[in-house]
Design a protein around this motif. Structure first.
Motif, PDB file in Angstrom:
ATOM      1  N   TYR A 137      38.116   3.880 -40.524  1.00  0.00           N
ATOM      2  CA  TYR A 137      37.559   3.033 -39.460  1.00  0.00           C
ATOM      3  C   TYR A 137      35.795   2.662 -39.996  1.00  0.00           C
ATOM      4  O   TYR A 137      35.131   2.013 -40.055  1.00  0.00           O
ATOM      5  CB  TYR A 137      37.194   3.837 -38.316  1.00  0.00           C
ATOM      6  CG  TYR A 137      36.447   3.344 -37.365  1.00  0.00           C
ATOM      7  CD1 TYR A 137      36.808   1.947 -35.886  1.00  0.00           C
ATOM      8  CD2 TYR A 137      34.954   3.682 -37.247  1.00  0.00           C
ATOM      9  CE1 TYR A 137      35.713   1.635 -35.311  1.00  0.00           C
ATOM     10  CE2 TYR A 137      34.109   2.763 -36.206  1.00  0.00           C
ATOM     11  CZ  TYR A 137      34.436   2.193 -35.675  1.00  0.00           C
ATOM     12  OH  TYR A 137      33.526   1.164 -34.730  1.00  0.00           O
ATOM     13  N   LEU A 140      35.820  -0.358 -42.084  1.00  0.00           N
ATOM     14  CA  LEU A 140      35.484  -1.561 -41.780  1.00  0.00           C
ATOM     15  C   LEU A 140      34.506  -2.278 -41.877  1.00  0.00           C
ATOM     16  O   LEU A 140      33.525  -2.276 -42.207  1.00  0.00           O
ATOM     17  CB  LEU A 140      36.359  -1.317 -40.232  1.00  0.00           C
ATOM     18  CG  LEU A 140      37.811  -0.448 -40.318  1.00  0.00           C
ATOM     19  CD1 LEU A 140      38.017  -0.919 -38.786  1.00  0.00           C
ATOM     20  CD2 LEU A 140      39.243  -1.129 -40.602  1.00  0.00           C
ATOM     21  N   THR A 144      35.251  -6.787 -38.271  1.00  0.00           N
ATOM     22  CA  THR A 144      36.903  -5.756 -37.143  1.00  0.00           C
ATOM     23  C   THR A 144      36.731  -4.779 -36.759  1.00  0.00           C
ATOM     24  O   THR A 144      37.120  -5.309 -35.845  1.00  0.00           O
ATOM     25  CB  THR A 144      37.412  -5.561 -39.017  1.00  0.00           C
ATOM     26  OG1 THR A 144      37.924  -6.436 -39.886  1.00  0.00           O
ATOM     27  CG2 THR A 144      38.737  -4.782 -38.848  1.00  0.00           C
ATOM     28  N   ARG A 145      35.757  -4.560 -37.043  1.00  0.00           N
ATOM     29  CA  ARG A 145      34.866  -3.113 -36.074  1.00  0.00           C
ATOM     30  C   ARG A 145      34.666  -3.933 -34.989  1.00  0.00           C
ATOM     31  O   ARG A 145      35.122  -3.316 -33.381  1.00  0.00           O
ATOM     32  CB  ARG A 145      34.159  -2.581 -36.359  1.00  0.00           C
ATOM     33  CG  ARG A 145      34.425  -1.395 -37.443  1.00  0.00           C
ATOM     34  CD  ARG A 145      33.593  -0.347 -37.598  1.00  0.00           C
ATOM     35  NE  ARG A 145      32.970  -0.222 -38.982  1.00  0.00           N
ATOM     36  CZ  ARG A 145      31.675   0.292 -39.296  1.00  0.00           C
ATOM     37  NH1 ARG A 145      30.819   0.774 -38.477  1.00  0.00           N
ATOM     38  NH2 ARG A 145      31.765   1.411 -40.193  1.00  0.00           N
ATOM     39  N   ILE A 148      38.670  -5.297 -32.964  1.00  0.00           N
ATOM     40  CA  ILE A 148      39.048  -4.132 -32.580  1.00  0.00           C
ATOM     41  C   ILE A 148      38.609  -3.316 -31.367  1.00  0.00           C
ATOM     42  O   ILE A 148      38.986  -2.348 -30.278  1.00  0.00           O
ATOM     43  CB  ILE A 148      40.145  -3.044 -33.462  1.00  0.00           C
ATOM     44  CG1 ILE A 148      38.617  -2.277 -33.670  1.00  0.00           C
ATOM     45  CG2 ILE A 148      40.575  -4.075 -34.989  1.00  0.00           C
ATOM     46  CD1 ILE A 148      39.322  -1.030 -35.111  1.00  0.00           C
ATOM     47  N   LEU A 195      40.529   5.610 -36.385  1.00  0.00           N
ATOM     48  CA  LEU A 195      41.654   3.837 -36.094  1.00  0.00           C
ATOM     49  C   LEU A 195      43.142   4.811 -35.587  1.00  0.00           C
ATOM     50  O   LEU A 195      43.184   6.015 -36.045  1.00  0.00           O
ATOM     51  CB  LEU A 195      41.937   3.665 -37.155  1.00  0.00           C
ATOM     52  CG  LEU A 195      40.793   2.652 -37.636  1.00  0.00           C
ATOM     53  CD1 LEU A 195      42.109   2.496 -39.033  1.00  0.00           C
ATOM     54  CD2 LEU A 195      40.849   1.547 -36.573  1.00  0.00           C
ATOM     55  N   ILE A 197      46.308   4.213 -35.100  1.00  0.00           N
ATOM     56  CA  ILE A 197      47.737   3.141 -35.329  1.00  0.00           C
ATOM     57  C   ILE A 197      48.701   4.071 -35.381  1.00  0.00           C
ATOM     58  O   ILE A 197      49.251   5.030 -35.600  1.00  0.00           O
ATOM     59  CB  ILE A 197      46.859   2.216 -36.360  1.00  0.00           C
ATOM     60  CG1 ILE A 197      46.336   2.918 -37.314  1.00  0.00           C
ATOM     61  CG2 ILE A 197      45.495   1.583 -35.255  1.00  0.00           C
ATOM     62  CD1 ILE A 197      46.008   1.813 -37.917  1.00  0.00           C
ATOM     63  N   LEU A 215      47.899  -7.929 -37.088  1.00  0.00           N
ATOM     64  CA  LEU A 215      46.629  -6.685 -37.279  1.00  0.00           C
ATOM     65  C   LEU A 215      47.108  -5.744 -37.441  1.00  0.00           C
ATOM     66  O   LEU A 215      46.496  -4.671 -38.399  1.00  0.00           O
ATOM     67  CB  LEU A 215      45.947  -7.471 -35.912  1.00  0.00           C
ATOM     68  CG  LEU A 215      44.632  -6.063 -35.744  1.00  0.00           C
ATOM     69  CD1 LEU A 215      43.430  -6.564 -36.722  1.00  0.00           C
ATOM     70  CD2 LEU A 215      44.205  -6.489 -33.915  1.00  0.00           C
ATOM     71  N   GLN A 218      47.631  -4.951 -41.023  1.00  0.00           N
ATOM     72  CA  GLN A 218      47.313  -4.987 -41.541  1.00  0.00           C
ATOM     73  C   GLN A 218      46.403  -3.777 -41.353  1.00  0.00           C
ATOM     74  O   GLN A 218      45.333  -3.205 -42.713  1.00  0.00           O
ATOM     75  CB  GLN A 218      45.650  -6.220 -41.205  1.00  0.00           C
ATOM     76  CG  GLN A 218      45.078  -6.097 -42.205  1.00  0.00           C
ATOM     77  CD  GLN A 218      45.404  -6.590 -44.071  1.00  0.00           C
ATOM     78  OE1 GLN A 218      45.834  -7.519 -44.285  1.00  0.00           O
ATOM     79  NE2 GLN A 218      44.707  -5.888 -44.984  1.00  0.00           N
ATOM     80  N   LEU A 219      46.047  -3.212 -40.576  1.00  0.00           N
ATOM     81  CA  LEU A 219      44.953  -2.265 -40.159  1.00  0.00           C
ATOM     82  C   LEU A 219      45.584  -0.576 -40.677  1.00  0.00           C
ATOM     83  O   LEU A 219      45.148  -0.546 -41.819  1.00  0.00           O
ATOM     84  CB  LEU A 219      44.888  -1.977 -39.234  1.00  0.00           C
ATOM     85  CG  LEU A 219      44.178  -3.013 -38.086  1.00  0.00           C
ATOM     86  CD1 LEU A 219      43.837  -2.541 -36.545  1.00  0.00           C
ATOM     87  CD2 LEU A 219      41.615  -2.683 -38.431  1.00  0.00           C
ATOM     88  N   ASP A 222      45.242  -1.131 -44.648  1.00  0.00           N
ATOM     89  CA  ASP A 222      44.361  -1.063 -45.734  1.00  0.00           C
ATOM     90  C   ASP A 222      43.712   0.369 -45.368  1.00  0.00           C
ATOM     91  O   ASP A 222      42.965   1.079 -46.319  1.00  0.00           O
ATOM     92  CB  ASP A 222      43.218  -2.017 -44.811  1.00  0.00           C
ATOM     93  CG  ASP A 222      43.321  -3.514 -45.271  1.00  0.00           C
ATOM     94  OD1 ASP A 222      44.072  -3.820 -46.258  1.00  0.00           O
ATOM     95  OD2 ASP A 222      43.193  -4.588 -44.568  1.00  0.00           O
ATOM     96  N   ALA A 223      43.791   1.091 -44.113  1.00  0.00           N
ATOM     97  CA  ALA A 223      43.846   2.274 -43.862  1.00  0.00           C
ATOM     98  C   ALA A 223      44.492   2.874 -44.644  1.00  0.00           C
ATOM     99  O   ALA A 223      43.836   4.582 -45.507  1.00  0.00           O
ATOM    100  CB  ALA A 223      44.474   2.299 -42.542  1.00  0.00           C
TER     101      ALA A 223
END
Length: 280
Positions: A137, A140, A144-145, A148, A195, A197, A215, A218-219, A222-223
């Motif tokens: 998080y 980001l 993006t923050r 979301i 995050l 997820i 979305l 992608q999150l 990247d995370a």
């Protein structure tokens, strides 16, 4: 007792302590370390089921995953001692766990913590990885923050197993109802946003399916990148406990012809902070 941070944004190795004989004074050092590092590794503990349950209860009430079990075998071996076929329903759950997830996010109250102990490990592969959703998080960008901050996603193990091509009727806490959870969770102890997820998440309300999938993918992609990931190479007797409120995890692939036996205990979440928002 020594608590040595790992070479990642999360995790620490704890040595010089015997968990089966844990004192209250030692626990007073372990609990804040759990909040700080989110993943704690205790090498060479060789806990019995009762000892593992007793340590897990330091973190809170046990979440019952199977009737009569507070410590559940996660095993590729059946009761005869034979390795199960890769398509066996239990093995399909095991294989599904090779995708990033947080435990019980698909249940009405998600788990606070999880604990694994190693009994039989594989010669190669079969590690477990954890990914730091707090640092994810933090990484980001502002746009993006903002995007979301008000979004939620539904969580379902039936969905995630079906998406992976596995039996969608077998698993812990199976429920046809998908649980709605924010994409950003504020940790109830530390106040840090993270995050929330993983593979069980899908169907963001207000977004078309393609946009929601893109979305979330992608999150997640990247995370779960260095330096936010720790991979643990198991030795028999190792115990690892982690915070499901801010960490994702997955099992790494191994030769499924090899036996792998772990013992799993889950600590129940607080309904005041881990309850789903609503149901679909």
């Amino acid at each position: 007792m020594q608590i040595q941070p790992l070479d990642a944004t999360l995790g620490a190795v704890v040595t010089g302590v015997r968990l089966a004989e844990l004192s209250d004074a030692e626990w007073e050092d372990i609990e804040p370390a759990f909040h700080t590092y989110a993943v704690l590794v205790f090498p060479g503990q060789h806990l019995s089921a009762a000892e593992q349950i007793a340590f897990a209860r330091r973190f809170g009430d046990i979440e019952t995953l199977a009737e009569g079990y507070d410590a559940v075998p996660i095993s590729t071996v059946d009761r005869t001692g034979a390795v199960m076929d890769a398509e066996h329903p239990v093995m399909q759950v095991v294989r599904g766990n090779q995708h990033w997830h947080t435990d019980s996010s698909y249940m009405p109250v998600s788990a606070k913590a999880s604990m694994l102990s190693a009994k039989v490990v594989t010669a190669k592969g079969g590690e477990t990885e954890w990914a730091d959703m707090r640092a994810a998080y933090d990484a980001l960008d502002d746009d993006t923050r903002a995007r979301i901050s008000k979004l939620c996603a539904h969580h379902s193990i039936a969905y995630s197993q079906a998406k992976a091509g596995f039996d969608s009727t077998v698993g812990y806490g199976m429920d046809e109802v998908a649980q709605l959870r924010p994409l950003v969770k504020v940790h109830p102890e530390t106040g840090r946003p993270a995050l929330f997820i993983g593979r069980h998440s899908h169907a963001i309300p207000g977004l078309a399916r393609e946009e929601s999938d893109a979305l979330l993918d992608q999150l997640l992609r990247d995370a779960c990148q260095p330096p936010r990931v720790y991979r643990h190479h198991w030795e028999p007797g190792d115990v690892v406990v982690w915070d499901n409120r801010c960490v994702l995890h997955r099992a790494c692939e191994w030769d499924l012809a090899e036996p792998r036996v772990m013992r799993h205990t889950r600590v129940a979440g607080d309904p005041a902070t881990e309850s789903a928002l609503t149901t679909l």
